[in-house]
Design an enzyme around this catalytic site. Structure first.
Site, short mmCIF file in Angstrom:
data_model
loop_
_atom_site.label_atom_id
_atom_site.label_comp_id
_atom_site.label_asym_id
_atom_site.label_seq_id
_atom_site.Cartn_x
_atom_site.Cartn_y
_atom_site.Cartn_z
CB ALA A 33 -0.89 -0.02 1.08
CE LYS A 53 6.89 -1.01 13.73
NZ LYS A 53 5.94 -1.49 14.41
CB ALA A 64 1.62 -11.94 0.52
N GLY A 67 -0.77 -15.49 -2.65
CA GLY A 67 -1.01 -15.01 -4.66
C GLY A 67 -2.29 -13.88 -4.66
CD GLU A 132 -5.30 -18.30 -1.77
OE1 GLU A 132 -4.32 -18.20 -1.45
OE2 GLU A 132 -5.52 -16.94 -2.01
CG ASP A 232 3.22 1.23 15.22
OD1 ASP A 232 2.94 0.56 16.35
OD2 ASP A 232 4.01 1.31 14.73
CG HIS A 253 -4.35 -18.54 7.47
ND1 HIS A 253 -4.04 -20.30 7.57
CD2 HIS A 253 -4.64 -18.13 6.18
CE1 HIS A 253 -4.08 -20.45 5.66
NE2 HIS A 253 -4.24 -19.16 5.54
NE ARG A 302 -7.87 -17.48 4.45
CZ ARG A 302 -6.81 -16.63 4.40
NH1 ARG A 302 -6.23 -15.52 4.18
NH2 ARG A 302 -5.86 -17.08 2.97
CG HIS A 363 -2.98 -14.51 8.33
ND1 HIS A 363 -2.45 -14.62 7.88
CD2 HIS A 363 -4.14 -14.46 7.09
CE1 HIS A 363 -2.15 -15.04 6.20
NE2 HIS A 363 -3.25 -14.54 5.83
NE ARG A 398 -7.70 -11.62 4.48
CZ ARG A 398 -6.52 -12.45 4.47
NH1 ARG A 398 -5.32 -11.47 2.97
NH2 ARG A 398 -5.84 -13.64 4.91
C1 FAD Z 1 2.32 -14.78 6.65
C2 FAD Z 1 1.16 -13.95 5.52
C3 FAD Z 1 0.44 -14.65 4.39
C4 FAD Z 1 -0.11 -13.34 3.83
N1 FAD Z 1 -0.65 -13.70 2.57
C5 FAD Z 1 -1.16 -13.66 1.35
C6 FAD Z 1 -2.05 -13.74 0.31
O1 FAD Z 1 -1.56 -14.13 0.14
N2 FAD Z 1 -2.47 -13.21 -0.25
C7 FAD Z 1 -2.46 -11.46 0.10
O2 FAD Z 1 -4.13 -10.94 -0.04
N3 FAD Z 1 -2.80 -10.98 1.60
C8 FAD Z 1 -1.82 -11.96 1.90
N4 FAD Z 1 -1.57 -11.60 3.39
C9 FAD Z 1 -1.97 -10.48 4.38
C10 FAD Z 1 -0.84 -9.99 3.47
O3 FAD Z 1 -0.09 -10.31 2.90
C11 FAD Z 1 -1.14 -7.59 4.15
O4 FAD Z 1 -2.29 -8.13 4.23
C12 FAD Z 1 -0.76 -6.83 3.15
O5 FAD Z 1 0.51 -6.59 1.74
C13 FAD Z 1 -0.82 -5.81 3.78
O6 FAD Z 1 0.22 -4.36 2.75
P1 FAD Z 1 0.12 -3.08 3.73
O7 FAD Z 1 0.90 -2.72 2.54
O8 FAD Z 1 -1.19 -3.30 4.26
O9 FAD Z 1 1.00 -3.57 4.79
P2 FAD Z 1 2.86 -4.15 5.51
O10 FAD Z 1 2.84 -5.09 4.37
O11 FAD Z 1 2.20 -4.55 6.72
O12 FAD Z 1 4.03 -2.78 5.30
C14 FAD Z 1 3.61 -1.94 6.51
C15 FAD Z 1 4.29 -1.32 6.64
O13 FAD Z 1 4.48 -0.14 7.76
C16 FAD Z 1 5.56 -0.49 8.47
N5 FAD Z 1 4.81 0.53 9.92
C17 FAD Z 1 4.32 -0.37 10.54
N6 FAD Z 1 4.18 1.02 11.26
C18 FAD Z 1 4.89 2.14 11.68
C19 FAD Z 1 5.80 3.14 11.88
N7 FAD Z 1 4.64 2.96 13.15
N8 FAD Z 1 6.08 3.62 11.35
C20 FAD Z 1 5.84 3.99 10.39
N9 FAD Z 1 5.91 2.71 9.73
C21 FAD Z 1 5.82 1.47 10.22
C22 FAD Z 1 5.41 -1.49 8.08
O14 FAD Z 1 7.27 -1.61 8.33
C23 FAD Z 1 6.12 -2.04 6.66
O15 FAD Z 1 6.42 -1.83 6.21
C24 FAD Z 1 -0.79 -12.57 4.45
C25 FAD Z 1 0.00 -11.89 5.24
C26 FAD Z 1 0.74 -12.53 6.10
C27 FAD Z 1 1.74 -11.96 7.33
#
Ligand code: FAD
Length: 551
Positions: A33, A53, A64, A67, A132, A232, A253, A302, A363, A398
């Site tokens: 994101a 962070k 992830a 997919g 899935e 956070d 999960h 799920r 999860h 979800r």
């Molecule tokens: C093991 C696993 C498998 C998954 N498999 C899938 C899948 O196959 N398909 C799917 O659609 N989803 C999957 N998900 C869910 C999906 O990966 C996440 O929902 C998605 O990647 C979230 O993306 P994001 O950019 O919102 O957050 P994240 O990728 O979690 O990134 C958050 C960022 O914010 C930073 N951050 C946090 N707090 C602070 C702060 N206070 N100050 C500065 N930076 C901060 C972190 O360091 C990180 O860089 C999976 C999740 C996990 C854990």
């Protein structure tokens, strides 16, 4: 139901900012994101300060496996994707948000490929799609077999690194929102473990702040989320007075590798896609218990699978069930699931010949900072996308692989909205009072009580115990500003709202399972719970009607 009044700190205790940085846009977080929001902001000519962070590739995105879901094949359509998403969300999805997700999703995934993400292809050269739980079509695009997130992260980080208009600050922990006299966002305070001018507490100033901080799995003791997932962004928005919603809907999960009774923190996931390829769940006596649970058996949504596993574990008095993927054969394991295969083998389990012990673990969180269809939070100038946000797409649960897609689609929409929204630069007000902090030794007891009393199985009694324990932990003193103490305070504030919502919602729906209210109650509970903090730090919770979908 009457709840005891709760007050929370309005700001994290921290020193005054000693340095300042400026940009047009501040992006907090570097998962799918945040990286997408940064790149799209550059596409409209804004300068970006991206603060994250830890290292830039830390976060859930790179973990992830399964997919990213999108109607990419001729046999599929956005309408069918919409239908499956609404069913998984059990009547609480915002249908307009889901429609945006499924119709804009395919173009967003193609744009990701243009940025450089390489998805797996079939023999004809088309994108290979799998299925899935909860999906009635093959629509999950994957990369490197089961390394989808790592590939997406690699491609986006490379693109961000190439853009001189994006400054990336690593080891930068955002603490609190800075607001001007009109109440609009004007930046964040943050703590940087850096060197030179950017070290210690500083102020990153911009009239546009995009939260992309991911989920809050670390509220629980066992989670698939990495250590940075401490919620956070949700806590920051809450303290600033923004609405947060749906925190009671935490997805567990069903198939997380069971590592023993004392395992803590991030646990290895065995992706749903393994069941998509034919693996099945077995109980202790070798019975395929999902067959009688749901027409889709092992590929049911799920929450259905997690609850069935919990029930079977309870009946048997066991700590886990088994996942049987032996019939996939060595070639499928090697080609489709190299990461999971390695993860199992490194723990002495060979899934080609052995059963894998699995149990549910935290999860994903469907709730977060409440946004409109353009990613706007309820504070002007503040936006949220990805797992930190509550767009209403996921409702009560979800659908698998919709979360990466949500991050992509809504990050793009925020930048579209930014071109319309007036971003006026004003001086931020100095940090106000109501500061506080919890010591980091409250984290483990907090996680323990959340695991046992507010996890997959909940009741008024268990949630009452959790609420009481959280109150006691909130009285602990002796904290000194540090990453661990700031994060623990965030976890505590989120846990407090989560338990409050879970107590209020006296029904079972999606990922929220009340043993004392085992059925879904559409007459009373087709509403979203929304909490905010007033100037005195008091939590107030209201109900927002759900529009559109009823599935
Ligand atoms: C093991 C696993 C498998 C998954 N498999 C899938 C899948 O196959 N398909 C799917 O659609 N989803 C999957 N998900 C869910 C999906 O990966 C996440 O929902 C998605 O990647 C979230 O993306 P994001 O950019 O919102 O957050 P994240 O990728 O979690 O990134 C958050 C960022 O914010 C930073 N951050 C946090 N707090 C602070 C702060 N206070 N100050 C500065 N930076 C901060 C972190 O360091 C990180 O860089 C999976 C999740 C996990 C854990």
């Amino acid at each position: 139901m009457m709840l005891e009044p709760i007050t929370v700190h309005r700001r994290l205790l921290a020193a005054r900012p000693g340095w300042t940085a400026r940009a047009d846009v501040i992006v907090v977080g570097s998962g799918i994101a945040g990286l997408t929001a940064a790149l799209r902001s550059r596409a409209i000519g804004r300068t970006v300060l991206l603060v994250t962070k830890a290292q830039v590739n830390e976060g859930s995105t790179r973990w992830a496996q399964g997919g990213i879901a999108a109607a990419l094949s001729d046999e599929d359509s956005p309408d069918q994707h919409l239908h499956d998403t609404l069913v998984a969300g059990v009547g609480l999805c915002d249908e307009a948000a889901v429609r945006i997700l499924v119709t804009q999703g395919p173009a967003a995934v193609r744009e990701l490929m243009d940025v450089g993400a390489r998805f797996d292809r079939d023999a004809s050269g088309a994108i290979a799609l799998t299925r899935e739980g909860g999906h009635h079509r093959d629509r999950i695009a994957h990369a490197g077999g089961d390394a989808t997130g790592a590939e997406i992260s690699r491609a986006l980080v490379a693109a961000v690194r190439e853009d001189p208009g994006i400054e990336v600050v690593e080891n930068a922990l955002a603490l609190d929102l800075l607001r001007d006299e009109q109440g609009a966002a004007q930046g964040v305070t943050l703590h940087v473990m850096g060197s030179g001018q950017r070290d210690g507490i500083g102020a990153a100033l911009a009239p546009t702040v995009i939260l992309a901080t991911g989920g809050f799995g670390q509220v629980f003791g066992q989670t698939t989320n990495p250590y940075v997932s401490t919620g956070d962004g949700v806590a920051l928005a809450l303290r600033a007075g923004a609405d947060v919603a749906d925190l009671e809907f935490v997805q567990f999960h069903p198939t997380v590798m069971w590592l023993g009774p004392h395992a803590q923190g991030q646990q290895p996931l065995v992706s749903e896609a393994v069941r998509g390829e034919g693996a099945v769940l077995l109980d202790g006596s070798g019975e395929r218990f999902m067959v009688d649970e749901h027409p889709m058996a092992d590929l049911a949504p799920r929450d259905v699978v997690a609850k069935a596993i919990m029930r079977r574990m309870r009946e048997e008095g066991s700590a886990h069930v088994w996942l049987d993927g032996r019939q996939l054969g060595a070639d499928t394991w090697l080609q489709r699931f190299p990461t999971i295969l390695e993860s199992c083998r490194s723990r002495g389990i060979d899934p080609v010949t052995d059963l894998i012990p699995v149990a549910p673990a935290q999860h994903y969180v469907s709730g977060g900072v409440r946004t409109d269809l353009w990613g706007r939070a309820t504070i002007p100038g503040l936006y949220a996308c990805g797992e930190v946000a509550c767009t209403g797409v996921h409702g009560a649960n979800r659908l698998a692989s919709n979360s990466l897609l949500e991050g992509l689609v809504f990050a793009r929409r925020i930048v579209m909205a930014m071109t319309d929204d007036a971003a006026v630069v004003r001086d931020p007000l100095p940090p106000g009072s109501h500061e506080g902090l919890l010591p980091h030794d409250a984290r483990r007891p907090l996680q323990q009580v959340m695991d046992t009393e507010a996890g997959v199985l909940r009741s008024a009694d268990s949630l009452g115990i959790a609420a009481q324990r959280l109150r006691e932990l909130g009285l602990r003193g002796g904290a000194t500003p540090s990453t661990e103490d700031w994060e623990t305070t965030n976890l505590h504030q989120i846990a407090t709202v989560l338990v409050r919502h879970a107590l209020l919602r006296t029904e079972t729906r999606g990922s929220h399972w009340r043993e004392d209210h085992p059925t879904r109650d559409d007459d009373r509970w087709r509403v979203r719970l929304v909490t905010r903090v007033d100037d005195a730090g008091r939590l107030t919770t209201s109900e927002e009607p759900v529009t559109g979908a009823s599935a």
